[in-house]
Design an enzyme around this catalytic site. Structure first.
Site, PDB file in Angstrom:
ATOM      1  N   THR A   1       0.845  -1.188   0.000  1.00  0.00           N
ATOM      2  CA  THR A   1       0.000   0.000   0.000  1.00  0.00           C
ATOM      3  C   THR A   1       0.882   1.242   0.000  1.00  0.00           C
ATOM      4  O   THR A   1       1.911   1.262   0.684  1.00  0.00           O
ATOM      5  CB  THR A   1      -0.871   0.018   1.270  1.00  0.00           C
ATOM      6  OG1 THR A   1      -1.626  -1.188   1.319  1.00  0.00           O
ATOM      7  CG2 THR A   1      -1.833   1.184   1.269  1.00  0.00           C
ATOM      8  N   SER A   2       0.472   2.271  -0.743  1.00  0.00           N
ATOM      9  CA  SER A   2       1.147   3.565  -0.743  1.00  0.00           C
ATOM     10  C   SER A   2       2.611   3.408  -1.180  1.00  0.00           C
ATOM     11  O   SER A   2       2.860   2.942  -2.284  1.00  0.00           O
ATOM     12  CB  SER A   2       0.993   4.209   0.639  1.00  0.00           C
ATOM     13  OG  SER A   2       1.411   5.536   0.617  1.00  0.00           O
ATOM     14  N   SER A   3       3.580   3.760  -0.330  1.00  0.00           N
ATOM     15  CA  SER A   3       4.976   3.581  -0.751  1.00  0.00           C
ATOM     16  C   SER A   3       5.250   2.103  -1.056  1.00  0.00           C
ATOM     17  O   SER A   3       6.046   1.777  -1.946  1.00  0.00           O
ATOM     18  CB  SER A   3       5.930   4.074   0.351  1.00  0.00           C
ATOM     19  OG  SER A   3       7.262   4.086  -0.108  1.00  0.00           O
TER      20      SER A   3
ATOM     21  N   HIS B   1      -6.586   8.103   0.368  1.00  0.00           N
ATOM     22  CA  HIS B   1      -5.295   7.387   0.303  1.00  0.00           C
ATOM     23  C   HIS B   1      -5.264   6.231   1.298  1.00  0.00           C
ATOM     24  O   HIS B   1      -4.513   5.278   1.141  1.00  0.00           O
ATOM     25  CB  HIS B   1      -4.150   8.368   0.593  1.00  0.00           C
ATOM     26  CG  HIS B   1      -2.807   7.789   0.286  1.00  0.00           C
ATOM     27  ND1 HIS B   1      -2.464   7.327  -0.970  1.00  0.00           N
ATOM     28  CD2 HIS B   1      -1.718   7.573   1.064  1.00  0.00           C
ATOM     29  CE1 HIS B   1      -1.222   6.860  -0.953  1.00  0.00           C
ATOM     30  NE2 HIS B   1      -0.754   6.996   0.272  1.00  0.00           N
TER      31      HIS B   1
ATOM     32  N   ALA C   1       3.108   0.133  -2.419  1.00  0.00           N
ATOM     33  CA  ALA C   1       2.544  -0.090  -3.758  1.00  0.00           C
ATOM     34  C   ALA C   1       3.482   0.475  -4.814  1.00  0.00           C
ATOM     35  O   ALA C   1       3.652  -0.103  -5.889  1.00  0.00           O
ATOM     36  CB  ALA C   1       1.173   0.578  -3.861  1.00  0.00           C
TER      37      ALA C   1
END
Ligand SMILES: *[C@@H]1O[C@H](CO)[C@@H](O)[C@H](O)[C@H]1NC(C)=O
Ligand SMILES: *[C@@H]1O[C@H](CO)[C@@H](O)[C@H](O)[C@H]1NC(C)=O
Ligand SMILES: *[C@@H]1O[C@H](CO)[C@@H](O)[C@H](O)[C@H]1NC(C)=O
Ligand SMILES: *[C@@H]1O[C@H](CO)[C@@H](O)[C@H](O)[C@H]1NC(C)=O
Length: 315
Positions: A152-154, A290, A156
């Protein structure tokens, strides 16, 4: 003095504890075992000194799959371990998990900007993570055809980077609220790209494909499957990044640029999943920020379809 609610909570606690004792489960995050750290001296190359944490279930498949789960910015390997059901599912399905820990102490984001990390065997955080995969393949007789990344996020963003720089290592990836491979490319290591984050890096599919292929120019083999998810009201990594990921991976995978199938309310209500082919799906999550909630029950079977077998069968 106890009120009705606190009595309920105590009863609930006793019930959970009893269940945990009966089933032999720890009360914390559901996973039966703990993370173990693998010493830096045990694997190489690891040019940026990424921390290596491993989750090994008590019962493994004969040739276990490997799932890498890079954490988010300001997170850690321990946070990722505690933050999903992936380790608990590893207990059930017998796969090994790698929880890499970012060496970037300032923000604990992954380096998804440097030329090193965006180049096959070029160095950077991605190469250290791949060395961890190789360590697991060698030391646990793991299956080189079933290596996956989900984040997820970084995490991802790093999943996109791992699949682009190491298509020979990964079979599939699942990226939740990330950006396309190369979108954060910058002059240096762990550089934040405000332009990419705010959706100003816009390229054609052919341009993205050229960027991915430049990571490993001599490579002509298998390209990993990819599924991406993004919230429509993400103000950290703007929703344009979903559009760019779609253009990038459909081009790299040789798929049509428009979906061949649209699944409404899948996997959740108000989420729409676009199927571009067996090897790429993109999910537009209406009203989601987010802070998107990952759904292991769709990510793991997607990886399974990648190779027509995998995580046994989800019960
Ligand atoms: C995991 O770590 C905790 C805290 O150190 C410890 O209490 C527990 O016994 C450990 N569990 C296992 C299965 O090793
Ligand atoms: C990136 O690194 C590769 C190999 O290390 C090198 O060939 C290439 O010129 C570099 N690209 C840039 C933009 O620095
Ligand atoms: C996602 O849905 C929003 C509307 O909620 C729409 O504006 C946007 O174009 C969609 N994105 C994609 C990639 O389909
Ligand atoms: C995950 O996806 C499945 C399949 O669509 C759905 O039934 C389930 O509610 C989802 N779980 C979460 C936590 O969103």
């Amino acid at each position: 003095m106890l009120n009705f609610h606190s009595t309920l909570h105590i009863l609930e606690g006793i019930f959970t504890l009893t269940l945990a004792i009966l089933l032999g489960l720890p009360a914390v995050n559901g996973a039966a075992n703990n993370l173990t750290q693998v010493a830096a001296s045990s694997f190489s190359p690891n040019p940026t000194n990424v921390g290596f944490y491993l989750y090994v279930p008590s019962t493994l498949q004969a040739k276990p799959p490997v799932l890498v789960n890079p954490h988010w910015c300001h997170g850690s390997a321990q946070d990722a371990f505690a933050g999903t059901q992936l380790a608990t599912l590893a207990d059930a399905y017998g796969y090994i998990m790698i929880f890499p820990d970012s060496p970037n102490t300032a923000d604990k984001c992954w380096d998804v900007s440097s030329n090193q990390t965006l180049t096959h065997n070029g160095g950077g955080d991605s190469q250290g993570i791949v060395s961890m995969v190789n360590y697991v393949l060698q030391n646990y007789n793991a299956d080189p055809a079933r290596v996956f990344s989900m984040g997820t996020s970084s995490g991802a963003m790093m999943t996109n980077v791992l699949l682009g720089s190491y298509p020979d290592v990964f079979a599939a990836g699942s990226a939740w609220a990330g950006v396309a491979f190369g979108c954060f490319a910058g002059n240096g290591y762990d550089v934040w790209s405000n332009d990419c984050a705010t959706g100003k890096i816009i390229k054609s599919g052919a341009q993205w494909e050229a960027i991915v292929k430049a990571a490993y120019p001599s490579y002509t083999g298998f390209r990993p499957k990819m599924q991406v998810f993004h919230g429509t009201v993400d103000t950290t990594l703007y929703p344009q990044n979903l559009v760019e990921e779609i253009k990038e991976w459909t081009a790299v995978l040789g798929l049509p640029s428009t979906p061949v199938q649209t699944l409404s309310n899948y996997p959740d209500s108000a989420w729409t999943t676009y199927v571009y082919g067996d090897t790429f799906h993109a999910t537009n999550a209406t009203g989601v920020t987010h802070n998107i909630q990952t759904n292991e029950s769709v990510a793991l079977p997607f990886s399974e379809q990648a190779l027509k077998f995998l995580f046994v069968v989800l019960k």
